[in-house]
Design a protein around this motif. Structure first.
Motif, PDB file in Angstrom:
ATOM      1  N   MET A 174       4.153  -9.532   8.753  1.00 16.59           N
ATOM      2  CA  MET A 174       5.518  -9.088   9.039  1.00 16.59           C
ATOM      3  C   MET A 174       6.502 -10.092   8.460  1.00 16.59           C
ATOM      4  O   MET A 174       6.571 -11.230   8.890  1.00 16.59           O
ATOM      5  CB  MET A 174       5.766  -8.966  10.544  1.00 16.59           C
ATOM      6  CG  MET A 174       4.998  -7.860  11.209  1.00 16.59           C
ATOM      7  SD  MET A 174       5.513  -6.276  10.564  1.00 16.59           S
ATOM      8  CE  MET A 174       4.187  -5.260  11.135  1.00 16.59           C
ATOM      9  N   LYS A 175       7.264  -9.661   7.449  1.00 16.06           N
ATOM     10  CA  LYS A 175       8.223 -10.553   6.802  1.00 16.06           C
ATOM     11  C   LYS A 175       9.597 -10.465   7.439  1.00 16.06           C
ATOM     12  O   LYS A 175      10.318 -11.451   7.515  1.00 16.06           O
ATOM     13  CB  LYS A 175       8.319 -10.237   5.303  1.00 16.06           C
ATOM     14  CG  LYS A 175       7.025 -10.477   4.563  1.00 16.06           C
ATOM     15  CD  LYS A 175       6.571 -11.909   4.741  1.00 16.06           C
ATOM     16  CE  LYS A 175       5.199 -12.145   4.159  1.00 16.06           C
ATOM     17  NZ  LYS A 175       4.570 -13.350   4.634  1.00 16.06           N
ATOM     18  N   GLU A 176       9.966  -9.257   7.881  1.00 18.26           N
ATOM     19  CA  GLU A 176      11.270  -9.065   8.512  1.00 18.26           C
ATOM     20  C   GLU A 176      11.161  -7.896   9.479  1.00 18.26           C
ATOM     21  O   GLU A 176      10.601  -6.854   9.137  1.00 18.26           O
ATOM     22  CB  GLU A 176      12.329  -8.764   7.458  1.00 18.26           C
ATOM     23  CG  GLU A 176      13.729  -8.617   8.007  1.00 18.26           C
ATOM     24  CD  GLU A 176      14.725  -8.230   6.926  1.00 18.26           C
ATOM     25  OE1 GLU A 176      15.625  -7.433   7.242  1.00 18.26           O
ATOM     26  OE2 GLU A 176      14.582  -8.698   5.783  1.00 18.26           O
ATOM     27  N   VAL A 219      13.163   0.681  14.812  1.00 15.21           N
ATOM     28  CA  VAL A 219      13.014  -0.688  14.318  1.00 15.21           C
ATOM     29  C   VAL A 219      12.621  -0.638  12.844  1.00 15.21           C
ATOM     30  O   VAL A 219      11.731   0.123  12.456  1.00 15.21           O
ATOM     31  CB  VAL A 219      11.937  -1.457  15.119  1.00 15.21           C
ATOM     32  CG1 VAL A 219      11.793  -2.885  14.612  1.00 15.21           C
ATOM     33  CG2 VAL A 219      12.261  -1.451  16.612  1.00 15.21           C
ATOM     34  N   SER A 220      13.280  -1.471  12.044  1.00 18.97           N
ATOM     35  CA  SER A 220      12.997  -1.589  10.617  1.00 18.97           C
ATOM     36  C   SER A 220      12.013  -2.738  10.386  1.00 18.97           C
ATOM     37  O   SER A 220      12.176  -3.830  10.947  1.00 18.97           O
ATOM     38  CB  SER A 220      14.311  -1.871   9.868  1.00 18.97           C
ATOM     39  OG  SER A 220      14.050  -2.278   8.556  1.00 18.97           O
ATOM     40  N   PHE A 221      10.998  -2.487   9.553  1.00  9.69           N
ATOM     41  CA  PHE A 221       9.974  -3.487   9.248  1.00  9.69           C
ATOM     42  C   PHE A 221       9.868  -3.694   7.743  1.00  9.69           C
ATOM     43  O   PHE A 221       9.974  -2.742   6.977  1.00  9.69           O
ATOM     44  CB  PHE A 221       8.593  -3.005   9.723  1.00  9.69           C
ATOM     45  CG  PHE A 221       8.442  -2.940  11.213  1.00  9.69           C
ATOM     46  CD1 PHE A 221       7.849  -3.979  11.916  1.00  9.69           C
ATOM     47  CD2 PHE A 221       8.877  -1.829  11.916  1.00  9.69           C
ATOM     48  CE1 PHE A 221       7.703  -3.909  13.292  1.00  9.69           C
ATOM     49  CE2 PHE A 221       8.733  -1.747  13.291  1.00  9.69           C
ATOM     50  CZ  PHE A 221       8.141  -2.798  13.979  1.00  9.69           C
ATOM     51  N   VAL A 222       9.617  -4.942   7.347  1.00  8.68           N
ATOM     52  CA  VAL A 222       9.218  -5.260   5.978  1.00  8.68           C
ATOM     53  C   VAL A 222       7.835  -5.885   6.111  1.00  8.68           C
ATOM     54  O   VAL A 222       7.679  -6.950   6.712  1.00  8.68           O
ATOM     55  CB  VAL A 222      10.203  -6.228   5.288  1.00  8.68           C
ATOM     56  CG1 VAL A 222       9.681  -6.597   3.896  1.00  8.68           C
ATOM     57  CG2 VAL A 222      11.591  -5.612   5.205  1.00  8.68           C
ATOM     58  N   LEU A 223       6.843  -5.175   5.570  1.00  4.50           N
ATOM     59  CA  LEU A 223       5.440  -5.583   5.685  1.00  4.50           C
ATOM     60  C   LEU A 223       4.936  -6.071   4.334  1.00  4.50           C
ATOM     61  O   LEU A 223       5.167  -5.439   3.306  1.00  4.50           O
ATOM     62  CB  LEU A 223       4.597  -4.384   6.148  1.00  4.50           C
ATOM     63  CG  LEU A 223       3.086  -4.594   6.204  1.00  4.50           C
ATOM     64  CD1 LEU A 223       2.715  -5.569   7.312  1.00  4.50           C
ATOM     65  CD2 LEU A 223       2.387  -3.258   6.422  1.00  4.50           C
ATOM     66  N   ASP A 224       4.241  -7.211   4.354  1.00  2.00           N
ATOM     67  CA  ASP A 224       3.583  -7.723   3.152  1.00  2.00           C
ATOM     68  C   ASP A 224       2.193  -8.171   3.577  1.00  2.00           C
ATOM     69  O   ASP A 224       1.954  -9.332   3.870  1.00  2.00           O
ATOM     70  CB  ASP A 224       4.371  -8.884   2.555  1.00  2.00           C
ATOM     71  CG  ASP A 224       3.802  -9.330   1.207  1.00  2.00           C
ATOM     72  OD1 ASP A 224       2.752  -8.794   0.789  1.00  2.00           O
ATOM     73  OD2 ASP A 224       4.405 -10.215   0.582  1.00  2.00           O
ATOM     74  N   ALA A 225       1.291  -7.195   3.674  1.00  2.00           N
ATOM     75  CA  ALA A 225      -0.090  -7.453   4.078  1.00  2.00           C
ATOM     76  C   ALA A 225      -0.978  -6.775   3.047  1.00  2.00           C
ATOM     77  O   ALA A 225      -1.271  -5.589   3.159  1.00  2.00           O
ATOM     78  CB  ALA A 225      -0.358  -6.915   5.474  1.00  2.00           C
ATOM     79  N   ALA A 226      -1.351  -7.541   2.014  1.00  2.00           N
ATOM     80  CA  ALA A 226      -2.126  -6.967   0.906  1.00  2.00           C
ATOM     81  C   ALA A 226      -3.257  -6.105   1.450  1.00  2.00           C
ATOM     82  O   ALA A 226      -3.919  -6.506   2.403  1.00  2.00           O
ATOM     83  CB  ALA A 226      -2.652  -8.084   0.026  1.00  2.00           C
ATOM     84  N   PRO A 227      -3.468  -4.920   0.902  1.00  2.00           N
ATOM     85  CA  PRO A 227      -2.840  -4.370  -0.292  1.00  2.00           C
ATOM     86  C   PRO A 227      -1.556  -3.586   0.006  1.00  2.00           C
ATOM     87  O   PRO A 227      -0.999  -2.976  -0.894  1.00  2.00           O
ATOM     88  CB  PRO A 227      -3.913  -3.415  -0.823  1.00  2.00           C
ATOM     89  CG  PRO A 227      -4.555  -2.882   0.418  1.00  2.00           C
ATOM     90  CD  PRO A 227      -4.529  -4.037   1.397  1.00  2.00           C
ATOM     91  N   ILE A 228      -1.085  -3.578   1.252  1.00  2.00           N
ATOM     92  CA  ILE A 228       0.091  -2.774   1.592  1.00  2.00           C
ATOM     93  C   ILE A 228       1.335  -3.653   1.666  1.00  2.00           C
ATOM     94  O   ILE A 228       1.392  -4.607   2.453  1.00  2.00           O
ATOM     95  CB  ILE A 228      -0.119  -2.011   2.920  1.00  2.00           C
ATOM     96  CG1 ILE A 228      -1.278  -1.031   2.780  1.00  2.00           C
ATOM     97  CG2 ILE A 228       1.152  -1.274   3.324  1.00  2.00           C
ATOM     98  CD1 ILE A 228      -1.637  -0.305   4.048  1.00  2.00           C
TER      99      ILE A 228
END
Length: 144
Positions: free
Chosen positions: A34-36, A51-60
């Motif tokens: 979870m980046k933001e 709720v707004s999410f910015v996800l950076d969990a390879a590969p997604i």
């Protein structure tokens, strides 16, 4: 849609566990990938409704908005408010049950993505997401 389920026992009462679940702004501190995280709207109970999410969990890697439905300190469920770039749907829930002074947290998740994934790989990815989230939640609650 098939759901992947796992659970964990956290050494804290349900209201403390749910308070951590509802504290979205703190997710990047303990929720892997979870980046933001930013609440957009609030429900009548004072908890976030969207709720707004910015996800950076390879590969997604994706940005998305979830809609939440709260049931006191015993259950919260969510679903994707609108399709995102990679995520087509995401339905999940945390169910909290008393476990003799501790709380059993059961996490259910079903995700559908726009990239082709074999069913077996999708279930494995869901399992990794769930187990990582439960371990992070347990650590966050028990060390708070």
């Amino acid at each position: 849609m098939a759901r992947t389920t796992s659970d964990i026992v956290i050494d804290a009462p349900a209201h403390q566990v749910m308070a951590v679940i509802a504290d979205f702004e703190a997710y990047p501190e303990w929720a892997t990938g979870m980046k933001e995280v930013r609440p957009l709207t609030e429900g009548g109970d004072g908890r976030a409704e969207t709720v707004s999410f910015v996800l950076d969990a390879a590969p997604i890697r994706d940005s998305y908005v979830l809609r939440y439905d709260w049931h006191g300190d015993h259950e919260v469920s969510w679903s994707l408010a609108e399709p995102a770039t990679i995520l087509r749907s995401m339905d999940g829930s945390y169910v909290l049950e008393d476990a003799g002074g501790a709380t059993r947290v059961t996490y259910q998740l079903a995700v559908d993505v726009s990239i082709p994934l074999l069913g077996m790989l999708k279930r494995k990815a869901e399992k990794v997401i769930i187990d990582t989230a439960l371990r992070g939640l347990k650590t966050r609650v028990e060390t708070a």
